[in-house]
Design a protein around this motif. Structure first.
Motif, PDB file in Angstrom:
ATOM      1  N   MET A 158       0.826  -1.200   0.000  1.00 54.42           N
ATOM      2  CA  MET A 158       0.000   0.000   0.000  1.00 54.42           C
ATOM      3  C   MET A 158       0.865   1.258   0.000  1.00 54.42           C
ATOM      4  O   MET A 158       1.822   1.333   0.754  1.00 54.42           O
ATOM      5  CB  MET A 158      -0.892   0.036   1.251  1.00 54.42           C
ATOM      6  N   PRO A 159       0.551   2.226  -0.843  1.00 51.40           N
ATOM      7  CA  PRO A 159       1.313   3.478  -0.787  1.00 51.40           C
ATOM      8  C   PRO A 159       0.990   4.231   0.506  1.00 51.40           C
ATOM      9  O   PRO A 159      -0.039   4.002   1.122  1.00 51.40           O
ATOM     10  CB  PRO A 159       0.795   4.248  -2.010  1.00 51.40           C
ATOM     11  N   TRP A 160       1.881   5.125   0.900  1.00 43.94           N
ATOM     12  CA  TRP A 160       1.632   5.939   2.089  1.00 43.94           C
ATOM     13  C   TRP A 160       1.232   7.345   1.655  1.00 43.94           C
ATOM     14  O   TRP A 160       1.536   7.768   0.547  1.00 43.94           O
ATOM     15  CB  TRP A 160       2.862   5.987   2.986  1.00 43.94           C
ATOM     16  N   HIS A 161       0.546   8.055   2.532  1.00 46.04           N
ATOM     17  CA  HIS A 161       0.078   9.394   2.192  1.00 46.04           C
ATOM     18  C   HIS A 161       0.957  10.434   2.869  1.00 46.04           C
ATOM     19  O   HIS A 161       1.500  10.195   3.943  1.00 46.04           O
ATOM     20  CB  HIS A 161      -1.389   9.571   2.633  1.00 46.04           C
ATOM     21  N   LEU A 162       1.057  11.611   2.234  1.00 43.08           N
ATOM     22  CA  LEU A 162       1.920  12.678   2.736  1.00 43.08           C
ATOM     23  C   LEU A 162       1.621  13.037   4.199  1.00 43.08           C
ATOM     24  O   LEU A 162       2.521  13.296   4.988  1.00 43.08           O
ATOM     25  CB  LEU A 162       1.758  13.916   1.850  1.00 43.08           C
ATOM     26  N   LEU A 163       0.317  13.000   4.579  1.00 47.31           N
ATOM     27  CA  LEU A 163      -0.050  13.385   5.950  1.00 47.31           C
ATOM     28  C   LEU A 163       0.505  12.399   6.983  1.00 47.31           C
ATOM     29  O   LEU A 163       0.626  12.735   8.154  1.00 47.31           O
ATOM     30  CB  LEU A 163      -1.573  13.482   6.075  1.00 47.31           C
ATOM     31  N   GLU A 164       0.807  11.180   6.525  1.00 45.24           N
ATOM     32  CA  GLU A 164       1.351  10.183   7.465  1.00 45.24           C
ATOM     33  C   GLU A 164       2.780  10.533   7.910  1.00 45.24           C
ATOM     34  O   GLU A 164       3.298   9.931   8.852  1.00 45.24           O
ATOM     35  CB  GLU A 164       1.337   8.792   6.832  1.00 45.24           C
ATOM     36  N   LEU A 165       3.411  11.489   7.230  1.00 48.32           N
ATOM     37  CA  LEU A 165       4.749  11.905   7.668  1.00 48.32           C
ATOM     38  C   LEU A 165       4.725  12.445   9.093  1.00 48.32           C
ATOM     39  O   LEU A 165       5.722  12.354   9.811  1.00 48.32           O
ATOM     40  CB  LEU A 165       5.304  12.985   6.731  1.00 48.32           C
ATOM     41  N   VAL A 166       3.576  13.002   9.514  1.00 50.18           N
ATOM     42  CA  VAL A 166       3.488  13.548  10.890  1.00 50.18           C
ATOM     43  C   VAL A 166       3.687  12.434  11.920  1.00 50.18           C
ATOM     44  O   VAL A 166       4.583  12.526  12.773  1.00 50.18           O
ATOM     45  CB  VAL A 166       2.161  14.312  11.106  1.00 50.18           C
ATOM     46  N   PRO A 167       2.891  11.322  11.863  1.00 55.03           N
ATOM     47  CA  PRO A 167       3.180  10.234  12.828  1.00 55.03           C
ATOM     48  C   PRO A 167       4.567   9.630  12.651  1.00 55.03           C
ATOM     49  O   PRO A 167       5.201   9.219  13.631  1.00 55.03           O
ATOM     50  CB  PRO A 167       2.081   9.190  12.570  1.00 55.03           C
ATOM     51  N   PHE A 168       5.076   9.596  11.403  1.00 57.76           N
ATOM     52  CA  PHE A 168       6.427   9.045  11.202  1.00 57.76           C
ATOM     53  C   PHE A 168       7.474   9.907  11.919  1.00 57.76           C
ATOM     54  O   PHE A 168       8.410   9.395  12.534  1.00 57.76           O
ATOM     55  CB  PHE A 168       6.768   8.954   9.706  1.00 57.76           C
ATOM     56  N   ILE A 169       7.306  11.232  11.837  1.00 52.01           N
ATOM     57  CA  ILE A 169       8.256  12.129  12.513  1.00 52.01           C
ATOM     58  C   ILE A 169       8.101  12.005  14.037  1.00 52.01           C
ATOM     59  O   ILE A 169       9.084  12.037  14.781  1.00 52.01           O
ATOM     60  CB  ILE A 169       8.063  13.581  12.017  1.00 52.01           C
ATOM     61  N   LEU A 170       6.847  11.781  14.500  1.00 56.31           N
ATOM     62  CA  LEU A 170       6.636  11.542  15.937  1.00 56.31           C
ATOM     63  C   LEU A 170       7.402  10.297  16.392  1.00 56.31           C
ATOM     64  O   LEU A 170       8.002  10.279  17.466  1.00 56.31           O
ATOM     65  CB  LEU A 170       5.144  11.370  16.244  1.00 56.31           C
ATOM     66  N   TRP A 175     -13.332  13.090   8.988  1.00 53.38           N
ATOM     67  CA  TRP A 175     -12.531  14.226   9.461  1.00 53.38           C
ATOM     68  C   TRP A 175     -11.755  14.821   8.304  1.00 53.38           C
ATOM     69  O   TRP A 175     -11.399  14.131   7.344  1.00 53.38           O
ATOM     70  CB  TRP A 175     -11.530  13.780  10.545  1.00 53.38           C
ATOM     71  N   ALA A 176     -11.441  16.123   8.435  1.00 55.51           N
ATOM     72  CA  ALA A 176     -10.769  16.831   7.328  1.00 55.51           C
ATOM     73  C   ALA A 176      -9.432  16.168   6.963  1.00 55.51           C
ATOM     74  O   ALA A 176      -9.095  16.044   5.786  1.00 55.51           O
ATOM     75  CB  ALA A 176     -10.533  18.287   7.730  1.00 55.51           C
ATOM     76  N   ILE A 177      -8.679  15.695   7.992  1.00 55.74           N
ATOM     77  CA  ILE A 177      -7.356  15.136   7.668  1.00 55.74           C
ATOM     78  C   ILE A 177      -7.457  13.811   6.904  1.00 55.74           C
ATOM     79  O   ILE A 177      -6.552  13.443   6.178  1.00 55.74           O
ATOM     80  CB  ILE A 177      -6.490  14.927   8.937  1.00 55.74           C
ATOM     81  N   PHE A 178      -8.562  13.085   7.056  1.00 56.24           N
ATOM     82  CA  PHE A 178      -8.699  11.804   6.350  1.00 56.24           C
ATOM     83  C   PHE A 178      -9.550  11.907   5.083  1.00 56.24           C
ATOM     84  O   PHE A 178      -9.466  11.053   4.215  1.00 56.24           O
ATOM     85  CB  PHE A 178      -9.332  10.748   7.272  1.00 56.24           C
ATOM     86  N   SER A 179     -10.398  12.935   5.023  1.00 52.07           N
ATOM     87  CA  SER A 179     -11.439  12.937   3.975  1.00 52.07           C
ATOM     88  C   SER A 179     -10.856  12.865   2.567  1.00 52.07           C
ATOM     89  O   SER A 179     -11.423  12.238   1.692  1.00 52.07           O
ATOM     90  CB  SER A 179     -12.323  14.173   4.127  1.00 52.07           C
ATOM     91  N   GLY A 180      -9.694  13.491   2.326  1.00 55.50           N
ATOM     92  CA  GLY A 180      -9.175  13.524   0.955  1.00 55.50           C
ATOM     93  C   GLY A 180      -8.670  12.180   0.457  1.00 55.50           C
ATOM     94  O   GLY A 180      -8.696  11.917  -0.741  1.00 55.50           O
ATOM     95  N   TRP A 181      -8.179  11.311   1.346  1.00 58.94           N
ATOM     96  CA  TRP A 181      -7.482  10.111   0.851  1.00 58.94           C
ATOM     97  C   TRP A 181      -7.935   8.817   1.511  1.00 58.94           C
ATOM     98  O   TRP A 181      -7.499   7.743   1.119  1.00 58.94           O
ATOM     99  CB  TRP A 181      -5.971  10.283   1.071  1.00 58.94           C
ATOM    100  N   CYS A 182      -8.818   8.917   2.511  1.00 59.84           N
ATOM    101  CA  CYS A 182      -9.172   7.676   3.205  1.00 59.84           C
ATOM    102  C   CYS A 182     -10.687   7.535   3.271  1.00 59.84           C
ATOM    103  O   CYS A 182     -11.302   7.870   4.285  1.00 59.84           O
ATOM    104  CB  CYS A 182      -8.569   7.696   4.619  1.00 59.84           C
ATOM    105  N   SER A 183     -11.273   7.049   2.196  1.00 59.92           N
ATOM    106  CA  SER A 183     -12.733   6.891   2.188  1.00 59.92           C
ATOM    107  C   SER A 183     -13.111   5.606   2.924  1.00 59.92           C
ATOM    108  O   SER A 183     -12.267   4.747   3.169  1.00 59.92           O
ATOM    109  CB  SER A 183     -13.229   6.819   0.744  1.00 59.92           C
ATOM    110  N   GLN A 184     -14.391   5.469   3.240  1.00 63.67           N
ATOM    111  CA  GLN A 184     -14.839   4.281   3.981  1.00 63.67           C
ATOM    112  C   GLN A 184     -14.635   3.038   3.126  1.00 63.67           C
ATOM    113  O   GLN A 184     -14.899   3.057   1.926  1.00 63.67           O
ATOM    114  CB  GLN A 184     -16.323   4.443   4.335  1.00 63.67           C
ATOM    115  N   GLY A 185     -14.159   1.962   3.750  1.00 59.62           N
ATOM    116  CA  GLY A 185     -13.951   0.715   3.006  1.00 59.62           C
ATOM    117  C   GLY A 185     -12.634   0.669   2.254  1.00 59.62           C
ATOM    118  O   GLY A 185     -12.353  -0.306   1.566  1.00 59.62           O
TER     119      GLY A 185
END
Length: 812
Positions: A378-390, A549-559
């Motif tokens: 699975m590809p990763w999304h740019l927003l996931e860089l935040v938890p990666f940096i954490l 939520w706004a942070i998920f809505s663009g790339w993480c749809s239900q299912g």
């Protein structure tokens, strides 16, 4: 004051004998010491076979002298080094160039000489091939044995006791879901009581687990203590020191290799919080050092041998992680001091052969070189860089905390009575580890299996607790499972993992540095992988329940399957390993070779860089550098800048109130005078001057060469008595006819010692020591000898400027 050196206390020097005391206590008596560069092997030092070469008469870079003298043939032992000294890189390089020129010039004379020249050029590659084969074979043996002995703590295979749990169940007809419950494998309670259920069976299994763990660890510590004290620890700090030019005889010898291989299996199988990756580098370097004895070119030259050891270290990491390129980069970034381009190619070849050998042995039966190989799709999304940096920040904080705590504990072990009871310490730590580990299935399994489980991406067939999600198969598209709600198994696993994390964090502090072989890579990766998996599952559930939520809505749809918890575990593992060791480039390459995931380079780089920055902000040293400083090894760190405005005259000895510098004159001292100087001082070399009045510098002579030459002359040369004059000039000084024979020692004199003026800035002097690997440097003023700076003086000066105790730079 001439050149002082560790472990060069030759109080036992007598005519006809030459004793050197190299125990730690003797070393600590010497107040300020310098180092000479050398190396480790078990056989009595190479001194006997290690004369110079015919074109190089044991001394500096002067050629052979025209006059015949009794040292025209190099003496055995001249030009070699004492234990706990530093090699002279410049002299070794010069020797090798002379040897090479001689072989090249001879190759034009005859066919036999040409064949010799070709075989000499090829010997380096042949040596790399042998190191790769031996290191790969030993790694396969260690992997297979450790896997079997780890499973032995829980039960035994009836089809053949030599099968581990997995191999035992291969022939079984059980279904996929019951694959761990095959009839051929019996737990200890089933074997002894006949059934595996109930409280008594649990207690019996618990008891057997602890007993086996204690048995393995006690056997390991007793073997180390009895046969090879150097086989304990990871070995990487010492290998870094040896590669920088220090000699620790026996550290890379055959006994160390045999005992380290056996005890590494025992220590890993005992369930202690340690890994086999660091010690595998030590094992590979032992292979390299032992195989060097087959080739004269490497046996007789300490600098050439260190090139081989750099390549062997790369082969060690290659078999530890199945990462040949990562191994080469690890050797370059982390352990090597001198790494020419030729060594880069040879390291690559050795790492390749070692990985290929291990792949042929196939220790895990899955055609992979490591237990925790995974592939994510699975590809990763740019927003996931935040938890990666954490995760990177967590890795840096944990790394800094671990280094401080572990060094404090190791210092306590050194300075209190605790250090006198290594067996008791291992017994207690193993008992605590085993008692705490058994009730929790994630600490009961071997750490490699735990990492494998945490890296794993849950598929449909996975039966692990971590994959017990609430399945809704209507929304499945192909192989990819959508993000699902966590079931009760996942919540149980989270609690158990949180407890495992707390246990691993604290128990590793006390385990690393005990008197058993112990690597740090696997425990560090386990801590990071647990933290990463916990964060990954939390993110996954957040995305599942709050996909609007706004942070998920663009790339993480239900299912959709948008978050891979296994990837978080991998990033966390890299962050924690980076925080402890401060590796960056090699770490990222090792991690993506492990996982085959090229698209995850950016998350890994982000986490590795963040963890290094955070850890560096708290403390500058990685764990290996911290242990080098704790043990007082004479290691000049090439990465640190020297920014103080001191001059050579501030550091050189003798200081203002010291007695004058001990020197030897070129043609006016008798054998007795020289023997007196040797008996009364502990320096490892002496400047040679024209006369005491002029103090004009002629050269530098090593104590060891002087002792061997004088001893030999007394035995073998007629007419040499205590009143014989020793001269270092080309022609003998005029003497009355009745005087005894004179002794010419020009061939052991280094005519081109390194000199600086008293006004040279120390930053230049430190650079010269680092880049040329000097042992000592003479200080002059208007051509007259003023004093001497040794490597030890440089290290003490740096320690003083950093407000540390300068006497800690003694070999502890």
């Amino acid at each position: 004051m001439g050149l002082e050196a560790l472990a060069m206390d030759q109080k036992g020097y007598r005519r006809g004998s030459f004793q050197s005391s190299t125990s730690d206590e003797d070393m600590l008596e010497i107040a300020g010491a310098s180092l000479d560069f050398s190396m480790a092997d078990d056989d009595p030092p190479l001194d006997r076979e290690m004369g110079g070469f015919s074109s190089y008469n044991g001394g500096g870079m002067n050629g052979t002298s025209t006059m015949m003298d009794f040292l025209e043939e190099p003496l055995p032992g001249v030009g070699t080094y004492e234990d706990f000294n530093t090699i002279d890189w410049v002299r070794e390089k010069s020797r090798d160039r002379d040897r090479h020129r001689e072989i090249t010039s001879r190759s034009k004379e005859s066919t036999w000489a040409l064949i010799h020249s070709v075989s000499d050029a090829f010997s380096g590659w042949l040596l790399m091939l042998l190191i790769g084969l031996l290191a790969g074979s030993l790694a396969g043996l260690i992997d297979i044995s450790a896997h079997w002995m780890t499973d032995l703590k829980e039960g035994v295979c009836l089809a053949g006791f030599w099968f581990n749990h997995e191999h035992c169940c291969w022939k079984s007809n059980t279904t996929f879901t019951d694959r761990d419950k095959c009839p051929e494998w019996k737990s200890w309670s089933q074997l002894i009581l006949g059934h595996g259920e109930g409280a008594f069976a649990y207690i019996l299994n618990y008891f057997m687990y602890v007993i086996w763990a204690l048995l393995f660890s006690l056997l390991a510590v007793l073997l180390v203590k009895g046969f090879a004290p150097y086989a304990c620890g990871s070995g990487i700090p010492e290998i870094k020191t040896i590669l920088s030019g220090f000699i620790i005889r026996g550290y890379l010898g055959k006994w160390t290799l045999i005992i380290k291989t056996i005890t590494l299996v025992l220590a890993v199988s005992s369930g202690l919080s340690l890994g086999k990756e660091g010690p595998l580098v030590h094992v590979a370097c032992c292979c390299g050092n032992i195989l060097c004895h087959l080739f004269t070119k490497y046996r007789k030259n300490e600098a050439k041998r260190r090139e081989v050891l750099s390549a062997a270290a790369a082969a060690g990491v290659s078999v530890a992680f199945g990462a040949p390129i990562g191994g080469v980069l690890f050797s370059l970034e982390e352990v090597s001091y001198y790494f020419p381009l030729k060594t880069l190619w040879r390291s690559f070849f050795a790492a390749l052969v070692a990985a290929f050998t291990l792949r042929s042995i196939n220790p895990f039966g899955n055609s992979r070189l490591v237990l925790f190989y995974v592939e994510f799709h699975m590809p990763w999304h740019l927003l996931e860089l935040v938890p990666f940096i954490l995760l990177g920040i967590f890795g840096g904080l944990w790394g800094a905390f671990f280094i401080r705590s572990n060094i404090a504990w190791c210092r306590r072990r050194k300075t209190t009575k605790l250090g006198k009871y290594p067996v008791l310490e291992v017994f207690v730590v193993t008992a605590i580890t085993a008692i705490l580990a058994f009730p929790n299935e994630y600490t009961r399994m071997s750490t490699s299996e735990l990492i494998s489980e945490l890296f794993n991406d849950c598929g449909i067939l996975d039966s692990s607790k971590l994959c017990e999600y609430v399945n809704d198969f209507n929304s499945t598209k192909g192989d990819d499972l959508p993000d699902r709600a966590a079931g009760p198994g996942v919540y149980t696993a989270m609690w158990q993992l949180a407890l495992a994390l707390i246990m691993k964090v604290f128990i590793t502090i006390f385990t690393f540095g005990m008197k058993v072989p112990s690597g740090l890579f696997i425990p560090s990766m386990a801590v990071g992988a647990i933290a990463g998996r916990l964060l990954g599952v939390a993110m996954e559930q957040l995305a599942y329940y709050h996909h609007d939520w706004a942070i998920f809505s663009g790339w993480c749809s239900q299912g959709a399957d948008c978050i891979t918890p296994g990837l978080y575990a991998m990033v966390g593992a890299a962050a924690c390993l980076g925080g402890v060791t401060r590796m960056t480039v090699s770490l990222v390459v090792i991690m993506f070779e492990l996982t085959g995931g090229l698209e995850y380079i950016v998350p890994l780089m982000a986490a590795a860089m963040t963890s290094k920055w955070v850890a560096d902000a708290i403390g500058r040293e990685g764990i290996y550098d911290a242990h080098i400083r704790l043990n007082g090894y004479p290691f000049l760190e090439a990465k640190e800048e020297f920014s103080h405005k001191t001059l050579a005259m501030d550091v050189m000895r003798p200081r203002r109130n010291d007695p004058p510098l001990t020197v030897i004159t070129q043609d006016s001292m008798t054998v007795e005078d020289v023997e007196t100087i040797i008996n009364e001082t502990t320096y490892s070399g002496y400047p040679v001057v024209v006369s005491r009045e002029s103090q004009r510098l002629v050269g530098f002579v090593l104590r060891r060469d002087l002792i061997i030459s004088v001893e030999n002359a007394r035995k073998k040369q007629d007419g040499i008595v205590s009143t014989s004059i020793i001269y270092f000039t080309d022609h003998s000084p005029p003497l009355p006819p009745s005087s005894p024979s004179m002794l010419k020692l020009r061939s052991i004199l280094d005519l081109s010692p390194f000199t600086v003026t008293d006004q040279t800035p120390m930053e230049i002097v430190v650079d010269i020591f680092r880049k040329l690997g000097l042992r000592q440097c003479l200080v002059t003023h208007n051509g007259k000898l003023l004093g001497i700076i040794t490597k030890k003086d440089v290290l003490k000066h740096i320690a003083q400027l950093a407000n540390q105790d300068p006497d800690s730079i003694l070999f502890n």
